[in-house]
Write an enzyme that holds these catalytic residues in place. Structure first.
Site, PDB file in Angstrom:
ATOM      1  N   THR A 113       0.852  -1.200   0.000  1.00  0.00           N
ATOM      2  CA  THR A 113       0.000   0.000   0.000  1.00  0.00           C
ATOM      3  C   THR A 113       0.886   1.248   0.000  1.00  0.00           C
ATOM      4  OG1 THR A 113      -1.429  -1.317   1.426  1.00  0.00           O
ATOM      5  CG2 THR A 113      -2.107   0.945   1.025  1.00  0.00           C
ATOM      6  N   GLY A 159       4.022  -6.955   8.983  1.00  0.00           N
ATOM      7  CA  GLY A 159       3.851  -8.059   8.034  1.00  0.00           C
ATOM      8  C   GLY A 159       4.954  -8.050   6.986  1.00  0.00           C
ATOM      9  N   GLU A 203       9.786   1.395  10.946  1.00  0.00           N
ATOM     10  CA  GLU A 203       8.487   2.080  10.837  1.00  0.00           C
ATOM     11  C   GLU A 203       8.127   2.762  12.156  1.00  0.00           C
ATOM     12  OE1 GLU A 203       6.360  -0.726   7.455  1.00  0.00           O
ATOM     13  OE2 GLU A 203       6.144  -1.263   9.542  1.00  0.00           O
TER      14      GLU A 203
HETATM   15  C1  5RP Z   1       5.528  -3.580   6.817  1.00  0.00           C
HETATM   16  C2  5RP Z   1       4.191  -3.173   7.286  1.00  0.00           C
HETATM   17  C3  5RP Z   1       3.152  -2.934   6.238  1.00  0.00           C
HETATM   18  O1  5RP Z   1       2.702  -1.634   6.366  1.00  0.00           O
HETATM   19  C4  5RP Z   1       2.044  -3.900   6.451  1.00  0.00           C
HETATM   20  O2  5RP Z   1       2.578  -5.215   6.441  1.00  0.00           O
HETATM   21  C5  5RP Z   1       0.973  -3.780   5.373  1.00  0.00           C
HETATM   22  O3  5RP Z   1       1.478  -4.187   4.174  1.00  0.00           O
HETATM   23  P1  5RP Z   1       0.645  -4.103   2.824  1.00  0.00           P
HETATM   24  O4  5RP Z   1       0.406  -2.668   2.553  1.00  0.00           O
HETATM   25  O5  5RP Z   1       1.554  -4.752   1.804  1.00  0.00           O
HETATM   26  O6  5RP Z   1      -0.623  -4.871   3.006  1.00  0.00           O
HETATM   27  O7  5RP Z   1       3.914  -3.012   8.442  1.00  0.00           O
HETATM   28  O8  5RP Z   1       6.370  -3.866   7.895  1.00  0.00           O
END
Ligand code: 5RP
Length: 223
Positions: free
Chosen positions: A28, A95, A102
Site C-alpha cells: 500500500t 507483516g 516504521e
Molecule cells: C511492513 C508493514 C506494512 O505496512 C504492512 O505489512 C501492510 O502491508 P501491505 O500494505 O503490503 O498490506 O507493516 O512492515
C-alpha cells in the site's frame, strides 16, 4: 490492489511543499511513494526518510530526495500501511518485516497517516499474528519467553532461510488470538531481553484512510 491505491493516493493529498515526509513500507505504501514521486516530478518540493531499504530504493528510482536522521528534528507526515487496524486506530504492523524502522519513523512524526484496504479493519486486534523483532543471539530462549506470554510463536522464514530484517534481526510471528489489552501486551513483550520491538502501534496513528472495493475512500472514524 485498487482499494490500496486509492487510499494511498488520498493520503498523498496531505503532503505540502517544504514538508519532511516519512515513507512507509509494503504494497500500500508503494502506491503512496509512486504518487509522491509523480508529484515531485510535477514540482512538489519535499525531502523524505524511508522505513526500509526497499522503500529507500524505490524513492531513489523515482527521484525523491532522502535525508538522514542527523539532519532533521522531526518528520511532518508519515504515510504507511498496516496489517490490522481497530476502531481506536491501534495497529498491528510488521507483516512486511519493517516494524522497527516504521516505529522509529512514526514516533518522530507529527502526523502518521495509515492507509489500508477494508480487509485490514478489525473489531479487535489479533487475527493477524503479531510480528516481534528479536536479536539473533539467544533467539531460542527469547522465543520460549514469548510463549510464556501466551503466544504461539513462529520464527519467520523466507526462501527456506531465517528471515532477516534490514537491521539484521529475526522476526517471530506471534499468534495470541484476540488481543484484549494491547497496551499491556506491548509493554510486556518489549521487556523481554532479546526483543527489540513489536508490531503493536498504540495511539500513534493520527488518521486512518480506508479504500473500499467499490472505489470509495473514507477516513475511519475513531472510537
Ligand atoms: C511492513 C508493514 C506494512 O505496512 C504492512 O505489512 C501492510 O502491508 P501491505 O500494505 O503490503 O498490506 O507493516 O512492515
Amino acid at each position: 490492489m485498487e482499494s490500496k491505491r486509492i487510499a494511498a493516493e488520498r493520503a498523498v493529498d496531505f503532503i505540502k511543499d517544504g514538508m519532511i515526509v516519512g515513507l512507509g513500507t509494503g504494497s500500500t505504501a508503494y502506491f503512496a511513494i509512486r504518487k509522491i514521486g509523480q508529484r515531485v516530478k510535477e514540482g512538489l518540493s519535499i525531502k523524505a526518510i524511508a522505513t526500509s531499504k526497499q522503500s529507500e530504493n524505490l524513492a531513489k528510482e523515482l527521484g525523491i530526495s532522502l535525508l538522514p536522521f542527523a539532519e532533521i528534528e522531526s518528520i511532518d507526515i508519515t504515510i504507511d500501511g498496516a496489517d490490522e487496524v481497530d476502531a481506536e486506530w491501534n495497529l498491528i504492523k510488521g507483516g512486511g518485516g519493517a516494524l522497527l524502522r516504521e516505529k522509529i519513523v512514526a514516533s518522530a512524526s507529527k502526523q502518521l497517516i495509515i492507509i489500508i484496504d477494508e480487509s485490514k479493519l478489525a473489531e479487535q486486534l489479533g487475527a493477524f499474528p503479531l510480528p516481534v523483532e528479536i536479536v539473533p543471539f539467544g533467539y531460542e530462549m527469547t522465543i520460549k519467553k514469548l510463549r510464556k506470554q501466551g503466544a504461539d510463536p513462529v520464527l519467520r522464514t523466507a526462501d527456506n532461510q531465517t528471515y532477516l530484517t534490514d537491521n539484521g534481526n529475526y522476526i517471530v510471528d506471534c499468534h495470541f488470538g484476540k488481543i484484549t489489552r494491547a497496551e499491556e501486551l506491548h509493554q510486556a513483550l518489549n521487556l523481554i531481553p532479546g526483543v527489540v520491538d513489536n508490531g503493536l502501534f498504540i495511539g500513534m496513528a493520527t488518521l486512518v484512510i480506508v479504500g473500499y472495493q467499490d472505489g470509495t475512500v473514507k477516513e475511519l472514524l475513531k472510537m
